[in-house]
Design a protein around this motif. Structure first.
Motif, mmCIF file in Angstrom:
data_model
loop_
_atom_site.group_PDB
_atom_site.id
_atom_site.type_symbol
_atom_site.label_atom_id
_atom_site.label_comp_id
_atom_site.label_asym_id
_atom_site.label_seq_id
_atom_site.Cartn_x
_atom_site.Cartn_y
_atom_site.Cartn_z
ATOM 1 N N ASP A 2 2.975 13.521 3.077
ATOM 2 C CA ASP A 2 1.807 12.678 3.325
ATOM 3 C C ASP A 2 1.724 12.336 4.814
ATOM 4 N N LEU A 3 1.606 13.389 5.610
ATOM 5 C CA LEU A 3 1.513 13.200 7.074
ATOM 6 C C LEU A 3 0.306 12.353 7.463
ATOM 7 N N TRP A 4 -0.702 12.398 6.624
ATOM 8 C CA TRP A 4 -1.928 11.635 6.882
ATOM 9 C C TRP A 4 -1.669 10.132 6.883
ATOM 10 N N ALA A 5 -0.531 9.713 6.369
ATOM 11 C CA ALA A 5 -0.216 8.279 6.339
ATOM 12 C C ALA A 5 -0.219 7.694 7.751
ATOM 13 N N LYS A 6 0.230 8.491 8.710
ATOM 14 C CA LYS A 6 0.305 7.966 10.088
ATOM 15 C C LYS A 6 -1.094 7.631 10.613
ATOM 16 N N ASN A 7 -2.072 8.478 10.270
ATOM 17 C CA ASN A 7 -3.447 8.184 10.707
ATOM 18 C C ASN A 7 -3.925 6.857 10.137
ATOM 19 N N VAL A 8 -3.596 6.624 8.865
ATOM 20 C CA VAL A 8 -4.029 5.381 8.219
ATOM 21 C C VAL A 8 -3.330 4.192 8.870
ATOM 22 N N ILE A 9 -2.034 4.317 9.072
ATOM 23 C CA ILE A 9 -1.277 3.217 9.682
ATOM 24 C C ILE A 9 -1.846 2.903 11.065
ATOM 25 N N ILE A 48 4.354 2.139 1.888
ATOM 26 C CA ILE A 48 5.372 3.076 1.402
ATOM 27 C C ILE A 48 4.786 4.482 1.383
ATOM 28 N N GLU A 49 5.486 5.389 1.996
ATOM 29 C CA GLU A 49 5.069 6.784 1.954
ATOM 30 C C GLU A 49 6.190 7.645 1.398
ATOM 31 N N ASN A 50 5.804 8.812 0.911
ATOM 32 C CA ASN A 50 6.806 9.730 0.363
ATOM 33 C C ASN A 50 7.690 10.278 1.474
ATOM 34 N N GLY A 51 7.063 10.621 2.598
ATOM 35 C CA GLY A 51 7.817 11.213 3.703
ATOM 36 C C GLY A 51 8.055 12.697 3.483
ATOM 37 N N VAL A 86 0.862 -1.181 0.000
ATOM 38 C CA VAL A 86 0.000 0.000 0.000
ATOM 39 C C VAL A 86 0.898 1.231 0.000
ATOM 40 N N VAL A 87 0.616 2.147 -0.890
ATOM 41 C CA VAL A 87 1.426 3.362 -0.995
ATOM 42 C C VAL A 87 0.511 4.567 -0.861
ATOM 43 N N THR A 88 1.104 5.677 -0.525
ATOM 44 C CA THR A 88 0.292 6.886 -0.353
ATOM 45 C C THR A 88 -0.011 7.547 -1.697
ATOM 46 N N LEU A 89 1.028 7.774 -2.496
ATOM 47 C CA LEU A 89 0.869 8.537 -3.736
ATOM 48 C C LEU A 89 0.996 7.622 -4.951
ATOM 49 N N VAL A 131 6.116 3.206 -9.538
ATOM 50 C CA VAL A 131 7.507 2.750 -9.374
ATOM 51 C C VAL A 131 7.534 1.364 -8.720
ATOM 52 N N THR A 132 6.671 1.167 -7.726
ATOM 53 C CA THR A 132 6.642 -0.142 -7.053
ATOM 54 C C THR A 132 6.219 -1.240 -8.027
#
Lengths: 355, 451
Positions: A100-107, A93-96, A43-46, A52-53
């Motif tokens: 994509d700070l919202w990734a932490k909420n999803v995780i 995978i997140e951009n960092g 699962v990736v954010t963007l 690429v993956t």
């Protein structure tokens, strides 16, 4: 009638708890047995990370991107669907770089312990990418700044090479049995990027290490002089050749989205419509941009598709500059259905407007 | 003169030696061979000289380059060392900080102007025509270890005219796995401590995050505390929450479950009851989103506790949100509502029991007009928990102005009629103003509203 039903609620609730416990145990057993022999669930954010993956992972991975490619990557609001999709991810995978700070909420909401920070199942794709615009002062008074530097790194193909290497290394770590497969696909992807970047004729002339050499020379700002010293300048093709007319051309962008793109292809960013990142341009700053555009003869204003064009249209109306609404992620439009096509699309758009 | 004599002497010696050599050569070789031999020797010497010159040049250049390299290396070393010192100093200085919890502070200010006397709750304190610092919150959150995270939200709440109270509004640990259970089936998360109970959609939102200035009346009266919807912060019992996903009955939709075991007698309609018995709470949510643009959430909740008193509560909630991916025009919409049915049985001092079965609901809508501006309305209808014959109705409209997601101003108007108040006080109009400040490492906004 409804109130009458409430009288049995306590019994219903107790039975419900017992039933849920049984369901939970059944699914626990099913979950463990299904874990064996399957494609890696990534699962990736963007969406550029999805592309690429997929290039590196091939048929050994299934990849899901959480953000809509047309969305502002800063402000994606996590939904229950995203949380659920992420529950069974082997790799997240997140951009960092605080994009994509919202990734932490999803995780956190996914309840998947294997993709949390500090686990092999969690990857920040931009590790080792040379980041620009590191702030010297971190304060909200500067707007929505990114403490670790400008995060829009993927619009430079050389950075995407690094991202692909990072992804390949992590896939090899969590799926070592297919290590060779990932390496082979990484090499092939890098070669495709190199061909797009410099043209296949030049790459063929330089041999196996040609891509690495040209990449190094490009990063060091020595590409053109190095090619000239070997009388290879006429052999240059790809995006670098395509971008030659843009060398030194000034543009205005709405947000600091194109820093890396401009740096790679020789475009000069004269300024941004935003005075401070993440905050719509105030009228005073808009007028300052008008003066800047007039003074420097800037012809092009790049406006990301998810930002209002009001300010850009205003500046254009006062100066005659052209406003281009641009997509910045893969799959965001038919012209940007691959990463390679995204870069071609951006170059063509700017070239056309600047001509 | 002296040098002249020396030079003549050397010339004579050299001539003598050459003459002697020449004599010997002439004895051994012909003169032609001798000349050729001398020529060869001269050529050899020339080669040697050239070779020495080349070597000399090379050696000299190499030495210069190495010196330069040495100097450069020294310089780089020194600079690296200085950088390392800086990194070391920074890391040492920040090491105690980086492991500290991330912190966010919230300041919520509200002022009101009313056409009549207004109380925070029936029989409570007068709150009309004055400003309030309603809440100051400090949120701390961090990973505890690889298995758990912890959150503490310490709140300084205004108790109407009674001063302030300090409360752990939320303080819980969130366990995601254990050494003996490395994976979490169905995405199970276990929350232990005090937290906003997952009952409906408004109760899980803090006062400062609401899209309105006040809590809906049904939340305040049925779930909340004693100071009414202008101050309350919802139902935040002590207990354990088990949250996990279930197979969805609707394809592509998400089905989530919360199952909670709580300390009883803390729900608004049962607060103050004797007993402190165990309570159970369940919340099911079915949601679906389309391209992150449309989100539909349906939920049902059930709460029960029994002992000396018995309290049951069931509720339903609905919410729809639209936010286009391409926010060029900065428009969005959110709307929905909640309904709750209560059933509260208490012993009657005169014998037997007394049962009350009130219900209440609210509905709301909000539209975003620009990047900064949102406007909306809410309608509340609720029966008093203590007497279902008494109904309070309220309609409110509001406009919110955000400079950024960290600073918000809100202006609202409320019209309320209530059977629970004296006839001269049961028809009030209020103008409400609010300001909300958020600073620190604020997490991303909750998904259900605004952003």
């Amino acid at each position: 009638m409804v109130n009458g039903k409430l009288e049995n609620l306590e019994n219903i609730m107790k039975k419900l708890f017992a039933a849920l416990l049984a369901v939970f145990l059944a699914f626990s057993i099913a979950h463990v047995s299904a874990a064996a022999q399957k494609k890696l669930n990534v699962v990736v954010t963007l969406n550029y990370l999805k592309y690429v993956t997929e290039q590196v992972g091939g048929d050994k991975v299934t990849v899901t991107a959480l953000a809509n490619p047309k969305q502002d990557p800063h402000y994606v609001t996590p939904t229950p669907r995203m949380n659920e999709v992420t529950t069974n991810a082997d790799l997240f995978i997140e951009n960092g770089l605080s994009l994509d700070l919202w990734a932490k909420n999803v995780i956190d909401a996914s309840g998947n312990p294997n993709i949390g920070v500090g686990n092999p199942g969690h990857l920040i794709a931009t590790i080792n990418v040379p980041v620009r615009e590191l702030p010297t002062e971190v304060s909200r008074a500067w707007g929505d700044i990114h403490p670790q530097g400008n995060p829009h790194i993927w619009l430079d193909p050389l950075n995407v090479r690094i991202v692909a290497e990072n992804i390949a290394a992590r896939l090899q770590q969590i799926d070592p049995t297919n290590s060779g497969y990932y390496q082979q696909r990484l090499d092939a992807f890098k070669h495709r990027l190199d061909e797009k970047m410099y043209g296949s004729e030049l790459l063929d002339l330089l041999g196996k290490k040609g891509g690495d050499i040209l990449t190094r020379k490009t990063k060091d700002g020595e590409l053109y002089s190095w090619l000239a010293s070997r009388h290879l300048d006429a052999k240059l093709g790809g995006w670098m050749k395509m971008a030659e007319p843009l060398q030194g051309k000034e543009i205005i962008s709405y947000h600091k989205t194109y820093i890396y793109f401009a740096d790679r292809f020789g475009v000069k960013i004269a300024g941004e419509l935003e005075e401070k990142p993440g905050i719509p341009p105030p009228a005073k700053h808009r007028d300052e941009v008008v003066d800047l555009v007039k003074r420097d003869g800037v012809k092009v204003i790049l406006n990301d598709n998810f930002y209002s064009t009001d300010a850009a249209d205003y500046v254009a109306s006062k100066t005659g500059a052209k406003v281009i609404v641009t997509y910045i992620d893969v799959y965001s439009s038919p012209e940007a259905n691959t990463y390679e096509n995204l870069i071609t699309y951006l170059l063509e758009k700017i070239l056309k407007a600047a001509s | 003169m002296k040098y002249f004599l020396i030079a003549v002497g050397m010339f004579v010696c050299a001539g003598t030696i050459m003459a002697q050599q020449s004599a010997k050569d002439s004895q051994a070789d012909t003169s032609e061979t001798s000349i050729q031999r001398l020529r060869n020797e001269v050529n050899e010497l020339r080669k040697e000289i050239q070779s020495l010159k080349t070597d000399s040049t090379t050696t000299s250049l190499t030495q210069v380059t190495e010196d330069d390299l040495d100097a450069l290396e020294d310089n780089i070393d020194q600079r690296m060392q200085r950088l390392e010192n800086k990194v070391d100093a920074v890391s040492r200085a920040s090491a105690p900080i980086v492991l500290n919890p991330r912190m966010t502070a919230f300041i919520n200010f509200a002022a009101r102007h009313d056409n009549d006397t207004v109380y925070d709750a029936p029989g409570g304190s007068v709150i009309s025509n004055r400003p309030f610092l309603r809440a100051v919150e400090m949120e701390l959150g961090s990973a505890v270890d690889p298995y758990a995270e912890a959150v503490a939200i310490i709140s300084l709440n205004s108790d109407a005219q009674q001063g302030f109270s300090v409360e752990a509004e939320e303080a819980y640990g969130l366990i995601k796995r254990l050494p003996i259970l490395e994976t979490a089936p169905l995405g199970l998360k276990v929350k232990i401590g005090r937290y906003l109970a997952p009952i409906g959609i408004s109760n899980i939102t803090h006062l400062h995050d609401l899209p309105w200035t006040t809590y809906p009346l049904v939340i305040s009266k049925y779930l909340g505390g004693e100071h009414g919807n202008f101050f309350d912060s919802g139902f935040n019992p002590v207990g354990a929450d088990f949250q996990f996903f279930l197979p969805s009955p609707v394809p592509s939709a998400t089905f989530e479950m919360n199952a909670d075991v709580l300390r009883g007698s803390e729900l608004g309609i049962s607060a103050g009851d004797p007993g402190g018995q165990t309570a159970y709470l369940g919340h099911l949510t079915l949601s679906q989103d389309w391209n992150n643009e449309h989100l539909l959430v349906l939920g049902v909740s059930g709460y029960t506790e029994s002992g000396i008193t018995t309290t049951n509560l069931v509720g339903g909630n609905l919410m729809y949100k639209w936010a286009p991916s391409e926010q060029r025009e900065n428009h969005s919409f959110v709307g929905g509502g909640e309904i709750f049915f209560g059933d509260h049985t208490t012993p009657n001092p005169a014998g037997g029991t007394v049962t009350r079965k009130p219900y209440g609901w609210y509905t709301f809508a909000q539209y975003q007009f620009s990047y900064w501006t949102y406007a909306g309305l809410r309608y509340d209808w609720v029966q008093e928990p203590s007497n279902a014959q008494l109904v309070t109705r309220e309609i409110s409209v509001f406009v919110s102005y955000y400079t950024t997601e960290f600073l918000r101003f809100r202006l609202g108007f409320e019209h309320r009629t209530s059977d629970a108040l004296a006839p001269n006080l049961n028809n009030t109009n209020s103008i409400l103003f609010g300001a909300n400040f958020v600073f620190g490492s604020h997490p991303v906004e909750p998904y259900w509203v605004n952003k």
